[in-house]
Design a protein around this motif. Structure first.
Motif, PDB file in Angstrom:
ATOM      1  N   SER A   1       0.866  -1.189   0.000  1.00  0.00           N
ATOM      2  CA  SER A   1       0.000   0.000   0.000  1.00  0.00           C
ATOM      3  C   SER A   1       0.892   1.225   0.000  1.00  0.00           C
ATOM      4  O   SER A   1       2.053   1.160   0.398  1.00  0.00           O
ATOM      5  CB  SER A   1      -0.922   0.025   1.220  1.00  0.00           C
TER       6      SER A   1
ATOM      7  N   GLY B   1      -4.094  -0.589  13.268  1.00  0.00           N
ATOM      8  CA  GLY B   1      -4.638  -0.162  11.971  1.00  0.00           C
ATOM      9  C   GLY B   1      -3.642  -0.511  10.881  1.00  0.00           C
ATOM     10  O   GLY B   1      -3.136   0.373  10.186  1.00  0.00           O
TER      11      GLY B   1
ATOM     12  N   SER C   1      -3.917  -2.919   8.243  1.00  0.00           N
ATOM     13  CA  SER C   1      -4.365  -3.437   6.939  1.00  0.00           C
ATOM     14  C   SER C   1      -4.339  -2.353   5.845  1.00  0.00           C
ATOM     15  O   SER C   1      -4.684  -1.200   6.134  1.00  0.00           O
ATOM     16  CB  SER C   1      -5.793  -3.972   7.087  1.00  0.00           C
ATOM     17  N   PRO C   2      -3.918  -2.660   4.621  1.00  0.00           N
ATOM     18  CA  PRO C   2      -3.518  -3.983   4.124  1.00  0.00           C
ATOM     19  C   PRO C   2      -2.074  -4.373   4.445  1.00  0.00           C
ATOM     20  O   PRO C   2      -1.695  -5.507   4.190  1.00  0.00           O
ATOM     21  CB  PRO C   2      -3.713  -3.847   2.608  1.00  0.00           C
ATOM     22  N   GLY C   3      -1.253  -3.455   4.957  1.00  0.00           N
ATOM     23  CA  GLY C   3       0.052  -3.901   5.436  1.00  0.00           C
ATOM     24  C   GLY C   3       1.269  -3.278   4.774  1.00  0.00           C
ATOM     25  O   GLY C   3       2.360  -3.831   4.883  1.00  0.00           O
ATOM     26  N   GLY C   4       1.104  -2.139   4.105  1.00  0.00           N
ATOM     27  CA  GLY C   4       2.271  -1.471   3.498  1.00  0.00           C
ATOM     28  C   GLY C   4       3.302  -1.096   4.555  1.00  0.00           C
ATOM     29  O   GLY C   4       4.510  -1.299   4.378  1.00  0.00           O
ATOM     30  N   MET C   5       2.821  -0.548   5.677  1.00  0.00           N
ATOM     31  CA  MET C   5       3.754  -0.161   6.745  1.00  0.00           C
ATOM     32  C   MET C   5       4.342  -1.400   7.411  1.00  0.00           C
ATOM     33  O   MET C   5       5.524  -1.439   7.744  1.00  0.00           O
ATOM     34  CB  MET C   5       3.035   0.703   7.781  1.00  0.00           C
TER      35      MET C   5
ATOM     36  N   ASP D   1      -5.807  -5.235  13.196  1.00  0.00           N
ATOM     37  CA  ASP D   1      -6.757  -4.524  12.322  1.00  0.00           C
ATOM     38  C   ASP D   1      -8.050  -5.339  12.248  1.00  0.00           C
ATOM     39  O   ASP D   1      -8.024  -6.565  12.377  1.00  0.00           O
ATOM     40  CB  ASP D   1      -6.186  -4.320  10.912  1.00  0.00           C
TER      41      ASP D   1
ATOM     42  N   ASP E   1     -10.937  -5.606  16.592  1.00  0.00           N
ATOM     43  CA  ASP E   1     -10.969  -4.173  16.877  1.00  0.00           C
ATOM     44  C   ASP E   1      -9.852  -3.861  17.887  1.00  0.00           C
ATOM     45  O   ASP E   1      -9.653  -4.617  18.839  1.00  0.00           O
ATOM     46  CB  ASP E   1     -12.335  -3.803  17.470  1.00  0.00           C
ATOM     47  N   VAL E   2      -9.156  -2.775  17.666  1.00  0.00           N
ATOM     48  CA  VAL E   2      -8.048  -2.423  18.562  1.00  0.00           C
ATOM     49  C   VAL E   2      -8.531  -2.301  20.009  1.00  0.00           C
ATOM     50  O   VAL E   2      -7.822  -2.677  20.950  1.00  0.00           O
ATOM     51  CB  VAL E   2      -7.363  -1.117  18.073  1.00  0.00           C
TER      52      VAL E   2
ATOM     53  N   ASP F   1      -1.863   3.984  12.637  1.00  0.00           N
ATOM     54  CA  ASP F   1      -2.315   4.622  11.391  1.00  0.00           C
ATOM     55  C   ASP F   1      -3.820   4.359  11.217  1.00  0.00           C
ATOM     56  O   ASP F   1      -4.317   4.293  10.100  1.00  0.00           O
ATOM     57  CB  ASP F   1      -1.507   4.031  10.215  1.00  0.00           C
TER      58      ASP F   1
ATOM     59  N   ASN G   1      -7.681   4.793  10.853  1.00  0.00           N
ATOM     60  CA  ASN G   1      -8.563   5.866  10.413  1.00  0.00           C
ATOM     61  C   ASN G   1      -9.770   5.906  11.356  1.00  0.00           C
ATOM     62  O   ASN G   1      -9.816   5.155  12.333  1.00  0.00           O
ATOM     63  CB  ASN G   1      -8.961   5.689   8.937  1.00  0.00           C
TER      64      ASN G   1
END
Ligand code: SAM
Length: 362
Positions: free
Chosen positions: A192, A222, A224-228, A243, A263-264, A281, A283
């Protein structure tokens, strides 16, 4: 001027405000106690300001991508100016050589310019100026090797002319002339576009802290999708990612990754589960996101790091944005998290990146 504003002679400052906040530029500069003198290119503003401390200490500071005191300017169109490089190099040498800058870096005022004229000009000008300066400065090539607290001579060139001054990377808010390192969001196989954000945030953080060691444990909220997540794993870190949505299949089976799809707010680590860093991250409601970070910061090691994206997508008014920012800062402070820095990075849209740390061991 109100009675609290120091009665100082205004000085000229170059500031960079991302295009997403162009509509707020008037409010931002007013918030700094300054006035816009001229807009340069799409993101730079020459401003007059009485109290430069406001650049780093006011409510409006987090909107500034980068800044520089303008101690030498040559407003001209370099393309029409015969001998521009030689004259500009000699002038910079005369003006700054005695002040012993640690390094000299030159960039272009409009980095998105379609032609390479100013990129080449910046490079030629740096080459020629360095022939005049001491060999130590000329040998300085690795931008991230700068002492972030020592003054560098930064210079920007564009069709509006040349603007330069000396300031430390920390006070300018970036190692590079104009900000942070350019990191592409379109690397092949990227999961991502958010991946480039954490890469840039970690580069920025080098101005304040050493890199976390390989094997450091991150809690990512947070994800998903997992770029970080992918960026953290690539650096040899261990990641616990949370996530409500799944992670990209390419992360399946990664040995240093534990993923909980939930859920966090339902994630309740016991006291023995500790982390070296939290990345959030998420939202949604930013107040709820920071309160989850505060709750989970009890599981941070001493001196642990927090990187928090403060998302403000539906907030467009300057004061409302500042209120949200202040809410996050106050919540973090009340939890004993010290502020490292807050900034607006290249890929931040209507959001800021906030950095905190838990108290170090005594
Ligand atoms: C901007 S995306 C994160 C992108 C991600 N950092 C990356 O690198 O790909 C925000 C994510 O936060 C998640 N999220 C928001 N609130 C959440 C909550 N309360 N619990 C779990 N996940 C949440 C969303 O499901 C979404 O996947």
């Amino acid at each position: 001027m109100d009675s609290l504003t120091p009665d100082l002679t205004p000085v000229t400052w170059l500031i960079r405000i991302s295009e997403v906040f162009a509509d707020l530029s008037g409010d931002i500069v007013k918030g700094l106690g300054g006035e816009i003198a001229k807009k340069l290119g799409s993101e730079y503003y020459l401003i007059q300001i009485r109290d430069p401390a406001a650049i780093r200490e006011s409510d409006a500071s987090c909107y500034l991508r980068w800044n520089l005191p303008v101690e030498h300017a040559w407003p001209c169109n370099p393309e029409n100016m015969e001998g521009f490089v030689e004259k500009a190099a000699q002038a910079m040498f005369r003006k700054f050589a005695d002040r012993d800058p640690q390094a000299l870096f030159i960039g272009q005022l409009d980095p998105s310019a379609p032609n390479r004229y100013y990129k080449t000009l910046a490079s030629n000008l740096r080459g020629r100026t360095l022939q005049l300066f001491s060999p130590e400065i000329a040998a300085f090539k690795d931008v991230e090797a700068q002492d972030s607290r020592r003054a560098t001579l930064f210079c920007l060139v564009g069709k509006e002319g040349l603007f330069c001054g000396m300031q430390s990377p920390r006070n300018s808010n970036g190692y590079y002339p104009g900000g942070t390192k350019f990191i592409s969001q379109n690397a092949p196989d990227t999961i991502s576009r958010a991946g480039a954000k954490i890469a840039e945030a970690l580069h920025y953080l080098r101005m304040y802290r050493p890199k976390l060691k390989k094997g450091a444990r991150w809690l990512e909220l947070g994800a998903s999708p997992g770029g970080m997540t992918a960026e953290l794993l690539d650096r040899g870190y261990k990641v616990t990612a949370i996530d409500r949505a799944p992670l990209d299949k390419r992360l399946d089976g990664k040995p240093d990754l534990a993923f909980a799809m939930m859920d966090v707010s339902a994630f309740k680590p016991n006291a023995s589960m500790t982390y070296d860093a939290i990345l959030c991250d998420m939202n949604g409601d930013a107040r709820e996101s920071i309160s989850q970070v505060v709750r989970l910061s009890k599981n941070l090691e001493q001196g642990g790091l927090v990187i928090f994206t403060l998302k403000t997508p539906r907030v467009t008014a300057f004061l409302e944005m500042n209120e949200l920012y202040q809410f996050a800062m106050d919540a973090a402070a009340a939890a004993g998290l010290g502020r490292i820095a807050s900034t607006h990075l290249t890929y931040n849209r209507h959001e800021f990146t906030l950095f905190f740390e838990s108290p170090p061991p005594v």
